[in-house]
Structure formats: structure tokens, C-alpha cells
Design a protein around this motif. Structure first.
Motif, PDB file in Angstrom:
ATOM      1  N   LYS A   2       1.229  -0.554  -0.200  1.00  0.00           N
ATOM      2  CA  LYS A   2      -0.531  -0.151  -0.321  1.00  0.00           C
ATOM      3  C   LYS A   2       0.738   1.199   0.137  1.00  0.00           C
ATOM      4  CE  LYS A   2      -3.545  -1.449   2.476  1.00  0.00           C
ATOM      5  NZ  LYS A   2      -3.682  -1.485   3.963  1.00  0.00           N
ATOM      6  N   GLY A  81      10.950  20.140   4.712  1.00  0.00           N
ATOM      7  CA  GLY A  81      12.037  19.154   4.182  1.00  0.00           C
ATOM      8  C   GLY A  81      13.650  18.849   4.678  1.00  0.00           C
TER       9      GLY A  81
ATOM     10  N   PHE B  14      16.914   8.647   1.378  1.00  0.00           N
ATOM     11  CA  PHE B  14      16.874   8.645   3.031  1.00  0.00           C
ATOM     12  C   PHE B  14      15.881   7.536   3.923  1.00  0.00           C
ATOM     13  CE2 PHE B  14      19.675   7.859   7.049  1.00  0.00           C
ATOM     14  CZ  PHE B  14      18.880   7.581   7.899  1.00  0.00           C
ATOM     15  N   TYR B  75      10.096   3.950   4.840  1.00  0.00           N
ATOM     16  CA  TYR B  75      10.077   5.552   5.168  1.00  0.00           C
ATOM     17  C   TYR B  75      10.835   6.051   4.181  1.00  0.00           C
ATOM     18  CZ  TYR B  75       7.521   4.904  10.062  1.00  0.00           C
ATOM     19  OH  TYR B  75       6.842   4.163  10.295  1.00  0.00           O
ATOM     20  N   ILE B  77      12.701   9.283   2.759  1.00  0.00           N
ATOM     21  CA  ILE B  77      12.829  10.176   3.600  1.00  0.00           C
ATOM     22  C   ILE B  77      13.778  11.139   2.125  1.00  0.00           C
ATOM     23  CG2 ILE B  77      13.808  12.448   4.517  1.00  0.00           C
ATOM     24  CD1 ILE B  77      13.377   9.749   6.578  1.00  0.00           C
ATOM     25  N   GLY B  81      12.549  17.359  -0.156  1.00  0.00           N
ATOM     26  CA  GLY B  81      11.367  17.439   1.258  1.00  0.00           C
ATOM     27  C   GLY B  81      10.386  16.376   1.379  1.00  0.00           C
ATOM     28  N   ARG B  82      10.452  15.771   0.287  1.00  0.00           N
ATOM     29  CA  ARG B  82       8.751  14.499   0.086  1.00  0.00           C
ATOM     30  C   ARG B  82       8.835  13.999   0.837  1.00  0.00           C
ATOM     31  NH1 ARG B  82       9.512  12.369  -4.993  1.00  0.00           N
ATOM     32  NH2 ARG B  82       8.576  10.275  -5.331  1.00  0.00           N
ATOM     33  N   PHE B  83       8.368  12.788   0.911  1.00  0.00           N
ATOM     34  CA  PHE B  83       8.483  12.026   2.521  1.00  0.00           C
ATOM     35  C   PHE B  83       6.998  10.524   2.139  1.00  0.00           C
ATOM     36  CE2 PHE B  83       8.533   9.940   6.315  1.00  0.00           C
ATOM     37  CZ  PHE B  83       7.687   9.479   6.814  1.00  0.00           C
ATOM     38  N   GLU B  84       7.189   9.283   1.875  1.00  0.00           N
ATOM     39  CA  GLU B  84       6.435   8.259   2.111  1.00  0.00           C
ATOM     40  C   GLU B  84       6.554   8.007   2.465  1.00  0.00           C
ATOM     41  OE1 GLU B  84       7.043   6.696  -2.283  1.00  0.00           O
ATOM     42  OE2 GLU B  84       7.023   9.260  -3.087  1.00  0.00           O
ATOM     43  N   LYS B  85       5.395   6.558   3.147  1.00  0.00           N
ATOM     44  CA  LYS B  85       5.323   5.415   3.912  1.00  0.00           C
ATOM     45  C   LYS B  85       4.794   4.687   2.997  1.00  0.00           C
ATOM     46  CE  LYS B  85       3.868   3.573   8.517  1.00  0.00           C
ATOM     47  NZ  LYS B  85       2.476   3.616   8.938  1.00  0.00           N
ATOM     48  N   LYS B  86       5.609   3.342   3.307  1.00  0.00           N
ATOM     49  CA  LYS B  86       5.357   2.248   2.386  1.00  0.00           C
ATOM     50  C   LYS B  86       4.901   0.986   3.342  1.00  0.00           C
ATOM     51  CE  LYS B  86       6.867   3.203  -2.605  1.00  0.00           C
ATOM     52  NZ  LYS B  86       6.168   3.063  -2.864  1.00  0.00           N
TER      53      LYS B  86
END
Lengths: 99, 99
Positions: A2, A81, B14, B75, B77, B81-86
Motif C-alpha cells: 500500500k 524538507g 534516506f 519510510y 525521505i 523534502g518529499r516523504f512517503e511511507k510504504k
């Protein structure tokens, strides 16, 4: 898998707290963090928080843990950021004999 | 408390990987992730990585775990500055009776 990009952008602060804590102290620490963030995995809390509340949470944690034995990472992801990692206690805490 | 802002800015990625995995599979998964990232806490790996290598790591992990039982958070990074969690497997895996 997801894809979750639910994090609000802009001025907020998103925090991930991970930890390795001695059995005697772990429940107390979880009860503290649970007042501030969401418990998402056994050793992981996450969520949006203000700097002030995060500092309050950290101060409470520091009264409970033993810095020579326990390890807590506070990953701070800012809306602009910036990214920081703060370490409370041990810088690394892994049981190498496991692999 | 040590302030660590050692992360290279700019175009890099990262990643923090946290996990709750069944005893039978955990050593295999650690051996996989250890090829790509640094093991810093018992359930936490971190480090800089390319998207391609991260995808390779995730593909290897998916061959080992049982998505109905195990929980892995990735996670991401980005330098911009974009940040996502899969999420791989369970979205939440906590033993509530502990607190």
C-alpha cells in the motif's frame, strides 16, 4: 504494497520514534509515548506533533529509561524538507549474534 | 542526547525500514536488508539508498515474508523534502495487551 502518503505538507512536524528498551521499563515508556503519538508497530510510534509536545514527551521518557542500556531514536521530518535524527541512550542496539 | 543531522541533502534518498516479523522468518529478512542498509536497532535499519536498490531489497523481502502475519514499514525521505511511507504486510502490528 500500500502506498501511503497521508502526511500533511506545510509547517507541521512528523515524527517516528523507534526504541529498544529493557523489559522492566518498556511498558512505562509505551504508556508515555502513547499520549503523544500512534503506536503502529511493536517498537515504533509515529505521528504529527509540535516541537513543544515532542520535547515534553522526551523529557518524560528520559525520567524512565536507563541511557546506558536503552536506545531511542527520534526521527524528525519537517514539512519544509528538513530531517533530523536524535538519539537518546545507546547509538546502536542490535543483537549481532542473530545473523 | 546527541543531535545527528548527518544526512546528505540534495538528490539522495534516506530510508528507514522498521518491521515486526515472525520468529521463523526474521533472520532471513535481516540478512536481506543488511545487504542494503545499516542495522541500528533490533527492528530498525536505516541509510541512504537508490530507488533501484530499494526496490530490489523490497522484492527480496516479499519472497520471504507472509504478508498476512508480518509488518514492514519503509519510510522514504527524499532530499527535496518529499516523504512517503510504504507498508508491506500488516498496516499495524502491536500487542495491545502490553499496555
Amino acid at each position: 504494497m500500500k502506498f501511503t502518503n497521508h502526511l500533511r505538507r506545510g509547517g507541521s512536524l512528523f515524527v517516528i520514534i523507534t526504541y529498544d528498551i529493557g523489559e522492566k521499563r518498556i511498558t512505562k515508556v509505551r504508556k508515555i509515548i502513547r499520549k503523544y503519538l500512534f503506536w503502529v508497530q511493536n517498537s515504533v510510534f509515529e505521528g504529527e506533533i509540535t516541537e513543544g509536545k515532542l520535547q515534553k514527551c522526551i523529557n518524560e521518557i528520559k525520567k524512565v529509561i536507563i541511557e546506558e542500556e536503552d536506545s531511542i531514536f527520534v526521527y524528525k521530518i519537517y514539512g519544509n524538507g528538513r530531517f533530523e535524527k536524535k538519539i537518546i541512550g545507546l547509538e546502536k542496539s542490535v543483537n549481532d549474534e542473530f545473523i
